[in-house]
Design a protein around this motif. Structure first.
Motif, PDB file in Angstrom:
ATOM      1  N   ALA A   8       0.835  -1.202   0.000  1.00 14.72           N
ATOM      2  CA  ALA A   8       0.000   0.000   0.000  1.00 14.72           C
ATOM      3  C   ALA A   8       0.863   1.243   0.000  1.00 14.72           C
ATOM      4  O   ALA A   8       1.795   1.367   0.800  1.00 14.72           O
ATOM      5  CB  ALA A   8      -0.925   0.002   1.217  1.00 14.72           C
ATOM      6  N   ALA A  22      -1.710   5.040   7.429  1.00  9.11           N
ATOM      7  CA  ALA A  22      -0.528   4.175   7.295  1.00  9.11           C
ATOM      8  C   ALA A  22      -0.454   3.174   8.435  1.00  9.11           C
ATOM      9  O   ALA A  22      -0.172   1.983   8.221  1.00  9.11           O
ATOM     10  CB  ALA A  22       0.732   5.038   7.246  1.00  9.11           C
ATOM     11  N   PHE A  25      -3.060   0.405   7.977  1.00  7.60           N
ATOM     12  CA  PHE A  25      -2.682  -0.563   6.942  1.00  7.60           C
ATOM     13  C   PHE A  25      -1.593  -1.503   7.454  1.00  7.60           C
ATOM     14  O   PHE A  25      -1.623  -2.711   7.175  1.00  7.60           O
ATOM     15  CB  PHE A  25      -2.225   0.166   5.681  1.00  7.60           C
ATOM     16  N   ALA A  26      -0.628  -0.953   8.177  1.00  3.57           N
ATOM     17  CA  ALA A  26       0.428  -1.805   8.734  1.00  3.57           C
ATOM     18  C   ALA A  26      -0.152  -2.806   9.718  1.00  3.57           C
ATOM     19  O   ALA A  26       0.234  -3.991   9.724  1.00  3.57           O
ATOM     20  CB  ALA A  26       1.493  -0.944   9.410  1.00  3.57           C
ATOM     21  N   VAL A  32       3.695  -1.166   3.850  1.00  4.80           N
ATOM     22  CA  VAL A  32       3.272   0.221   3.643  1.00  4.80           C
ATOM     23  C   VAL A  32       4.447   1.101   3.226  1.00  4.80           C
ATOM     24  O   VAL A  32       5.510   1.076   3.858  1.00  4.80           O
ATOM     25  CB  VAL A  32       2.627   0.798   4.924  1.00  4.80           C
ATOM     26  N   ALA A  47       6.135   1.036   8.408  1.00  4.02           N
ATOM     27  CA  ALA A  47       6.022   1.802   7.165  1.00  4.02           C
ATOM     28  C   ALA A  47       7.384   2.303   6.718  1.00  4.02           C
ATOM     29  O   ALA A  47       8.211   2.717   7.528  1.00  4.02           O
ATOM     30  CB  ALA A  47       5.069   2.984   7.348  1.00  4.02           C
TER      31      ALA A  47
END
Length: 246
Positions: A8, A22, A25-26, A32, A47
């Motif tokens: 992502a 972020a 998503f992680a 990321v 990230a």
């Protein structure tokens, strides 16, 4: 809503809403990559940061050429100062539109080949300012209105390979919230105008973004998901009931 094994990219992902996205998503298992002009003041766990000005066409294309894979693109980079229309010339307002509308288009086109191969997803980060008058941020509101329409058109043109959706975000409590709303008392007062009684946290927006990128939203494309705590209580209701006996 696991995203394990997916890559992502989150633009403007170093602070505020972008950092919240972020992190979400992680936590969902994605790899990321966040990009912005400056690195985060506090490293984001899980990230990778890469510098990028999303308004620089050549740099954006070089950035995505250098990535081996992209499954999800979150166009979060944006914003604009408080500026009444008559207090600035057209060029200054145009820069706000460039960042909030043209840059997401540039980024999306640069990522398209990756997204098509991956059968991926684009999440646009819009704003309630795009659907109501926005005095002091008219150019920003106009750009966000355009972004939502762009996403709908993109969803049709890029189907069935790439899904494209928009998060329509309301007021968010970030590390810079005091610049928009004032101190704690002012933030508390503003929060009372939201039906859910509080401003969003960046993680609220992040969770919604993860949902739109996940298989749970596999049949959603061209959609606008409101993340605004119920919106704003209409002022006419208070005016109409001000003298009513309870």
């Amino acid at each position: 809503m696991e995203l394990k094994g997916r890559v992502a990219v989150v633009t403007g992902g170093t602070r505020g809403v972008g950092a919240g996205i972020a992190r979400s998503f992680a936590e969902a298992g994605a790899e990321v990559v966040v990009c912005a002009r400056r690195p985060p003041e506090v490293p984001l766990k899980g990230a990778e940061f890469r510098p990028l000005d999303v308004r620089d066409h050549d740099a954006v294309h070089a950035f995505f050429t250098g990535l081996p894979r992209v499954d999800v693109l979150v166009n979060n980079a944006g914003g604009g100062p408080y500026r009444l229309l008559a207090d600035a010339d057209t060029a200054r307002h145009a820069r706000v539109i460039e960042l909030n509308l043209l840059a997401p288009l540039t980024v999306s086109l640069a990522a398209y080949d990756h997204l098509k191969r991956a059968k991926g997803s684009v999440v646009m980060v819009g704003s309630v300012s795009g659907s109501r008058p926005s005095p002091g941020s008219a150019a920003y509101g106009a750009a966000k209105a355009g972004l939502e329409n762009l996403a709908r058109s993109m969803a049709v043109e890029w189907a069935p390979d790439v899904r494209v959706n928009t998060l329509v975000v309301g007021m968010v409590r970030t590390e810079l919230a005091h610049l928009h709303y004032g101190g704690e008392e002012a933030i508390t007062a503003v929060a009372r105008t939201v039906p859910l009684g509080r401003l969003a946290e960046p993680s609220d927006v992040g969770g919604a973004a993860v949902f739109l990128a996940s298989d749970a939203a596999g049949y959603l494309s061209g959609a606008s998901l409101l993340v605004h705590g119920g919106g704003e209580r209409p002022l006419f209701l208070d005016a109409a009931t001000a003298n009513r006996e309870t």
